[in-house]
Scaffold this active site. Structure first.
Site, PDB file in Angstrom:
ATOM      1  N   GLU A 128       8.411  -4.427  11.233  1.00  0.00           N
ATOM      2  CA  GLU A 128       8.923  -3.127  10.787  1.00  0.00           C
ATOM      3  C   GLU A 128       9.349  -2.285  11.992  1.00  0.00           C
ATOM      4  OE1 GLU A 128       6.492  -1.164   7.892  1.00  0.00           O
ATOM      5  OE2 GLU A 128       7.681   0.681   7.946  1.00  0.00           O
ATOM      6  N   ASP A 149       0.852  -1.195   0.000  1.00  0.00           N
ATOM      7  CA  ASP A 149       0.000   0.000   0.000  1.00  0.00           C
ATOM      8  C   ASP A 149       0.889   1.247   0.000  1.00  0.00           C
ATOM      9  OD1 ASP A 149       0.927  -0.138   2.583  1.00  0.00           O
ATOM     10  OD2 ASP A 149      -1.046   0.015   3.540  1.00  0.00           O
ATOM     11  N   LYS A 204      -1.164  -9.546   2.438  1.00  0.00           N
ATOM     12  CA  LYS A 204      -0.529  -9.081   3.674  1.00  0.00           C
ATOM     13  C   LYS A 204      -1.482  -8.118   4.370  1.00  0.00           C
ATOM     14  CE  LYS A 204       2.993  -5.908   3.823  1.00  0.00           C
ATOM     15  NZ  LYS A 204       2.424  -4.887   4.708  1.00  0.00           N
TER      16      LYS A 204
HETATM   17  O1  KIV Z   1       3.510  -1.197   1.903  1.00  0.00           O
HETATM   18  C1  KIV Z   1       4.689  -1.570   1.991  1.00  0.00           C
HETATM   19  O2  KIV Z   1       5.545  -1.283   1.139  1.00  0.00           O
HETATM   20  C2  KIV Z   1       5.067  -2.368   3.149  1.00  0.00           C
HETATM   21  C3  KIV Z   1       6.509  -2.643   3.346  1.00  0.00           C
HETATM   22  C4  KIV Z   1       7.153  -1.461   3.953  1.00  0.00           C
HETATM   23  C5  KIV Z   1       6.730  -3.875   4.144  1.00  0.00           C
HETATM   24  O3  KIV Z   1       4.238  -2.745   3.906  1.00  0.00           O
END
Ligand code: KIV
Length: 285
Positions: A203, A66, A135
Site C-alpha cells: 500500500e 478492517d 491478512k
Molecule cells: O482494510 C482494507 O480494506 C485493506 C485494503 C486497503 C488493502 O487493508
C-alpha cells in the site's frame, strides 16, 4: 470429473450445483496467474449482496478489510474494529462468494502480541466465519506470526508499505519505501515470503519500488497505491464505486456513482410516499 476429488468436482462451498461447476480461486491459482502474467483482481466486501455481485463480476479475491471500521461502522480509523464485529461480516461474504477467495483481515491488536494470539484469532475467522485465508499487517517483525499460521494450515496474505493499523506510528497516511527505506521494504517483502505468506498487499509504495519487489518475489503482489507493475490490484469498494463522497486518495479511480443512484432512488421514494402515489394498487393486497 471425479466426485471424490474436491479440487475437481466440488463446484461451490455447498457442492450443491452439479450443473454449473465453478472452481474456487485458490492459492495455487494465484501463483499460476503471476507466472502467466495475468493480473489478479481484489475488492473489499462487507456484506452478502456486494460479495455476490463482485463474485459474479469475476473478482478473484474478496477482502473483508478492517476498513469496515471506517467504511461500515462509522469510526474514524481502522483501529477500533474488533474480531467480534468483523466475524459476522466475514461470514456474510463467505456465504455468498461462490468463486472468489475470501480473505479475512485480522484487526489491530488481535495478532501482534504473539504468534499464538495470531493463530487463535485466525482460527476464529476460519471456523466461525468460513474465511479461506487471513491478512495481517507488518513486515519482517511479523515473520514468526506468519510462520505459525501457515504451519497451522492457515494461508496468509501479508500487508506492507503503508499499514493503516500503524497510522499513528507512521505519522499519518504517507507513501512508504521512498529513497533509503526502499531497501527495508524489500527486506520485509522477502522475509514474509520466506515465512510462508502466499501473497502480499503493498500500500502506498512508489511504483518503481513496487515493480522491483514484484519481479523479485515468487508470490503475487497486490497493489493499492503501488503503481501498475504489481501482480494485482485492490481497492475499497465504497471508494471505487462512489458510495463514499468527498476527497479521495490519489490512487482511487471511481468506476460508478452508487451514492448518486441511492440519492436519486431515496428522493423518488420520498416524493412518492409524500404525494400518496406509493403504494399503488399493484403494491396493495
Ligand atoms: O482494510 C482494507 O480494506 C485493506 C485494503 C486497503 C488493502 O487493508
Amino acid at each position: 470429473m471425479s466426485e471424490n476429488n474436491p479440487e475437481v468436482a466440488a463446484p461451490y462451498g455447498s457442492g450443491a450445483s452439479k450443473a454449473a461447476p465453478v472452481k474456487r480461486v485458490r492459492t495455487h491459482h494465484l501463483r499460476e496467474m503471476k507466472a502467466r502474467g495475468e493480473r489478479i483482481t481484489m475488492l473489499t466486501a462487507y456484506d452478502m449482496y456486494t460479495a455476490a455481485t463482485f463474485d459474479e463480476a469475476g473478482i478473484d479475491m474478496l477482502l473483508i478489510g478492517d476498513s469496515a471500521s471506517n467504511n461500515v461502522l462509522g469510526n474514524e480509523t481502522s483501529l477500533p474494529i474488533t474480531v467480534d464485529e468483523l466475524i459476522p461480516l466475514t461470514r456474510a461474504v463467505a456465504g455468498s462468494a461462490k468463486r472468489a477467495m475470501v480473505v479475512a483481515d485480522l484487526p489491530f491488536g488481535s495478532y501482534q502480541a504473539s504468534p499464538e494470539q495470531g493463530y487463535l484469532t485466525a482460527v476464529r475467522f476460519m471456523k466461525e466465519a468460513g474465511a479461506h485465508c487471513v491478512k495481517l499487517e507488518g513486515g519482517a517483525e511479523m515473520a514468526p506470526v506468519i510462520a505459525k499460521l501457515t504451519q497451522g494450515g492457515i494461508p496468509v496474505v501479508a500487508h506492507i508499505g503503508f499499514t493503516p493499523q500503524s497510522e499513528h506510528a507512521l505519522g499519518g497516511y504517507r507513501v512508504q519505501g521512498r529513497g533509503e527505506t526502499a531497501a527495508r521494504l524489500r527486506r520485509d517483502a522477502l522475509a514474509i515470503q520466506e515465512a510462508g505468506a502466499f501473497a502480499v498487499v503493498m500500500e502506498m509504495v512508489p511504483a518503481d519500488v513496487a515493480g522491483e519487489i514484484t519481479r523479485e518475489l515468487t508470490i503475487p503482489t497486490i497493489g493499492i497505491g503501488a503503481g501498475n507493475q504489481c501482480d494485482g490490484q485492490v481497492l475499497v469498494w465504497q471508494d471505487a464505486f462512489g458510495l463514499r463522497t468527498g476527497k479521495m486518495a490519489r490512487f482511487v479511480k471511481q468506476y460508478a456513482d452508487v451514492h448518486g443512484a441511492l440519492l436519486e432512488g431515496a428522493k423518488a421514494y420520498a416524493d412518492d410516499v409524500r404525494s400518496g402515489s406509493f403504494p399503488g394498487p399493484e403494491h396493495s393486497f
